[in-house]
Scaffold this motif. Sequence first.
Motif, PDB file in Angstrom:
ATOM      1  N   CYS A  25       5.981  -8.773  48.063  1.00  0.00           N
ATOM      2  CA  CYS A  25       4.516  -8.858  48.040  1.00  0.00           C
ATOM      3  C   CYS A  25       3.962  -7.892  49.066  1.00  0.00           C
ATOM      4  O   CYS A  25       2.963  -7.237  48.848  1.00  0.00           O
ATOM      5  CB  CYS A  25       4.080 -10.293  48.347  1.00  0.00           C
ATOM      6  N   GLU A  26       4.637  -7.801  50.205  1.00  0.00           N
ATOM      7  CA  GLU A  26       4.113  -7.000  51.314  1.00  0.00           C
ATOM      8  C   GLU A  26       5.007  -5.806  51.641  1.00  0.00           C
ATOM      9  O   GLU A  26       5.089  -5.380  52.782  1.00  0.00           O
ATOM     10  CB  GLU A  26       3.941  -7.886  52.551  1.00  0.00           C
ATOM     11  N   GLY A  27       5.707  -5.283  50.633  1.00  0.00           N
ATOM     12  CA  GLY A  27       6.527  -4.100  50.873  1.00  0.00           C
ATOM     13  C   GLY A  27       7.999  -4.458  50.972  1.00  0.00           C
ATOM     14  O   GLY A  27       8.367  -5.432  51.637  1.00  0.00           O
TER      15      GLY A  27
ATOM     16  N   ALA B 169      -0.366 -19.664  56.985  1.00  0.00           N
ATOM     17  CA  ALA B 169      -1.305 -20.577  56.318  1.00  0.00           C
ATOM     18  C   ALA B 169      -2.184 -19.703  55.443  1.00  0.00           C
ATOM     19  O   ALA B 169      -2.949 -18.877  55.945  1.00  0.00           O
ATOM     20  CB  ALA B 169      -2.141 -21.324  57.348  1.00  0.00           C
ATOM     21  N   GLU B 170      -2.057 -19.868  54.145  1.00  0.00           N
ATOM     22  CA  GLU B 170      -2.761 -18.969  53.224  1.00  0.00           C
ATOM     23  C   GLU B 170      -3.784 -19.731  52.394  1.00  0.00           C
ATOM     24  O   GLU B 170      -3.666 -20.935  52.188  1.00  0.00           O
ATOM     25  CB  GLU B 170      -1.748 -18.270  52.301  1.00  0.00           C
ATOM     26  N   MET B 171      -4.781 -19.016  51.933  1.00  0.00           N
ATOM     27  CA  MET B 171      -5.738 -19.596  50.991  1.00  0.00           C
ATOM     28  C   MET B 171      -5.969 -18.593  49.879  1.00  0.00           C
ATOM     29  O   MET B 171      -5.773 -17.391  50.061  1.00  0.00           O
ATOM     30  CB  MET B 171      -7.067 -19.978  51.679  1.00  0.00           C
TER      31      MET B 171
ATOM     32  N   GLY C 159      -3.723  -9.155  68.921  1.00  0.00           N
ATOM     33  CA  GLY C 159      -3.580  -8.411  67.675  1.00  0.00           C
ATOM     34  C   GLY C 159      -4.006  -9.166  66.433  1.00  0.00           C
ATOM     35  O   GLY C 159      -4.792 -10.109  66.487  1.00  0.00           O
ATOM     36  N   GLU C 160      -3.437  -8.738  65.323  1.00  0.00           N
ATOM     37  CA  GLU C 160      -3.833  -9.253  64.001  1.00  0.00           C
ATOM     38  C   GLU C 160      -3.405 -10.714  63.837  1.00  0.00           C
ATOM     39  O   GLU C 160      -2.220 -11.021  63.846  1.00  0.00           O
ATOM     40  CB  GLU C 160      -3.164  -8.384  62.925  1.00  0.00           C
ATOM     41  N   ILE C 161      -4.375 -11.588  63.636  1.00  0.00           N
ATOM     42  CA  ILE C 161      -4.030 -12.990  63.384  1.00  0.00           C
ATOM     43  C   ILE C 161      -4.205 -13.353  61.908  1.00  0.00           C
ATOM     44  O   ILE C 161      -3.647 -14.334  61.450  1.00  0.00           O
ATOM     45  CB  ILE C 161      -4.811 -13.981  64.289  1.00  0.00           C
TER      46      ILE C 161
HETATM   47  O1  4AD Z   1      -1.178  -9.356  56.803  1.00  0.00           O
HETATM   48  P1  4AD Z   1      -0.082 -10.064  56.074  1.00  0.00           P
HETATM   49  O2  4AD Z   1       1.170  -9.316  55.829  1.00  0.00           O
HETATM   50  O3  4AD Z   1      -0.738 -10.608  54.751  1.00  0.00           O
HETATM   51  C1  4AD Z   1      -0.081 -11.186  53.696  1.00  0.00           C
HETATM   52  O4  4AD Z   1       1.079 -11.498  53.681  1.00  0.00           O
HETATM   53  C2  4AD Z   1      -0.979 -11.566  52.569  1.00  0.00           C
HETATM   54  N1  4AD Z   1      -0.157 -11.673  51.375  1.00  0.00           N
HETATM   55  C3  4AD Z   1      -1.670 -12.851  52.906  1.00  0.00           C
HETATM   56  C4  4AD Z   1      -2.634 -13.281  51.826  1.00  0.00           C
HETATM   57  O5  4AD Z   1      -3.542 -12.537  51.536  1.00  0.00           O
HETATM   58  N2  4AD Z   1      -2.427 -14.443  51.269  1.00  0.00           N
HETATM   59  O6  4AD Z   1       0.290 -11.394  56.889  1.00  0.00           O
HETATM   60  C5  4AD Z   1      -0.692 -12.341  57.197  1.00  0.00           C
HETATM   61  C6  4AD Z   1      -0.610 -12.732  58.651  1.00  0.00           C
HETATM   62  C7  4AD Z   1      -0.793 -11.578  59.628  1.00  0.00           C
HETATM   63  O7  4AD Z   1      -2.152 -11.330  59.862  1.00  0.00           O
HETATM   64  C8  4AD Z   1      -0.103 -12.100  60.862  1.00  0.00           C
HETATM   65  O8  4AD Z   1      -0.961 -12.959  61.581  1.00  0.00           O
HETATM   66  C9  4AD Z   1       1.027 -12.921  60.291  1.00  0.00           C
HETATM   67  O9  4AD Z   1       0.693 -13.230  58.959  1.00  0.00           O
HETATM   68  N3  4AD Z   1       2.294 -12.211  60.330  1.00  0.00           N
HETATM   69  C10 4AD Z   1       3.295 -12.462  61.197  1.00  0.00           C
HETATM   70  N4  4AD Z   1       3.412 -13.358  62.186  1.00  0.00           N
HETATM   71  C11 4AD Z   1       4.552 -13.388  62.874  1.00  0.00           C
HETATM   72  N5  4AD Z   1       5.598 -12.582  62.644  1.00  0.00           N
HETATM   73  C12 4AD Z   1       5.542 -11.656  61.649  1.00  0.00           C
HETATM   74  N6  4AD Z   1       6.587 -10.875  61.398  1.00  0.00           N
HETATM   75  C13 4AD Z   1       4.340 -11.569  60.872  1.00  0.00           C
HETATM   76  N7  4AD Z   1       3.939 -10.819  59.837  1.00  0.00           N
HETATM   77  C14 4AD Z   1       2.699 -11.213  59.522  1.00  0.00           C
END
Ligand code: 4AD
Length: 436
Positions: free
Chosen positions: A167-169, A227-229, A358-360
């Motif tokens: 999904c994410e690469g 936690a996804e929505m 950073g990115e949460i």
């Molecule tokens: O930005 P990400 O990769 O988004 C997704 O996976 C989408 N598919 C989500 C969606 O739209 N339903 O990951 C979402 C969040 C990131 O912003 C980060 O907070 C966390 O997941 N995250 C991690 N946390 C800890 N360790 C890692 N390796 C992480 N990778 C992402």
Amino acid sequence: MTEKTLIKIEDILNGRKNGESIQVRGWIYRTRSSGNIVFTVLRDATGTVQATVKKGNLPDPEFKDAEKALLESSVEVKGTVKEDKRAPGGYEMQVTGFHVVHFAEPFPITKDQSPELLMDLRHLWIRSQRLSSILKIRSTVVGAIHQFFRSQGFLEFDAPVLQPNQCEGGSTLFEVKYYENKTFLSQSWQLYAEAAVFGLEKIYNMGPTFRAERSKTSRHLSEFWMAEMEAAWMELPDIVKIAKDEIRFILKEVLEHNVRDLVVLNCDKDKLRTIAESEFPTITYTKALEILKEKEHMDVEWGKDLRTVEEDNLMKHFTIPVVVTNYPLEIMAFYKPKDPKDPKTALCFDMLAPEGYGEIIGGSQRSLDIEDMKQRLLAMGEKVENYEWYFDLRRYGSVPHSGYGVGVERVVAWICGIDNIKDAIPFPRTILRFRP
Ligand code: 4AD
Ligand code: MG
């Protein structure tokens, strides 16, 4: 033990039991003896209290046991609660009974041990006050997420953990042998959630998520909880608003339920309260680059992703979380659609936390354009036929829909002010560690 007088240590600290004869069950947190007196500090899941054991106030063999019992021995202790301004917490127990449930061996963790040793002994370190407070806050965060979504009519929906697609690469997939085939551990719940919104419309989930992150950073785990929505009929601004409300709600819940833990962790409650009551700004990626240029003299080429260093420098200019939208389309996952108003960018967002966390959150509107997604998957070297089921979702009553994922440990680390994400999860898994 008579159940009637058995209480938790927090009942003592709350001052409700002053002068009463009570019993507690717990572990020896500290102990030292001097002549005919043993000064112990007891702990249970709710706090710590000083307990003074004086020879003569209890049967002699019990006094001897109190003298002998080492740190982390488990005990049942009887005594009278007494207000004492000098005692940490303001109360102490004057002990009249000391029953050792188990005499601990010398505890292998002493003061000032290296982070690596604490990781090797994580199964013992997890009972420390610091980790207990973090885990209590984590429990509140998780509970708040469920409460937030359920109260707004979102249904909990579960996706498989073993998934045939990325999904994410592809680079961060964990491969799992699956009978004669191979499959992968879930990188995200999203693709399955997109199927489910056609029946349930508004859904959420929190589950273990796996990424084979090759780099050692203080923000990445190989196994974390996301936690996804996902919601039908929602567009980018709708989910950005929900994401901001969710984070504020989480903060309010922690402030309501974890005051003592925030004190243990030395967190600034007032700062968290201010954030919980603030409107979080939304800026575009392009605006973020302008801020970096103007205020930090950093030249970031348009089209490059924001790395940790850029996120941190950007966030020097904010004390509250910021939503950044419209990242360059080129560097985004295949399902993030083009913004028709700014076609070089995607209808997507990240939420960045202040103070270098950073990115949460990451999320987006979802592409409805099968051809475009095929091209982007092909460019990544993916087999498009594996995604036919996903394209079907755009063939039968397709609707605009959007969603996002919150990194639970990132949020916990930020709220607790801890410097490494490893302490935001009980047993961290990273590139270098999968034990204990
Ligand atoms: O930005 P990400 O990769 O988004 C997704 O996976 C989408 N598919 C989500 C969606 O739209 N339903 O990951 C979402 C969040 C990131 O912003 C980060 O907070 C966390 O997941 N995250 C991690 N946390 C800890 N360790 C890692 N390796 C992480 N990778 C992402
Ligand atoms: Mg992301």
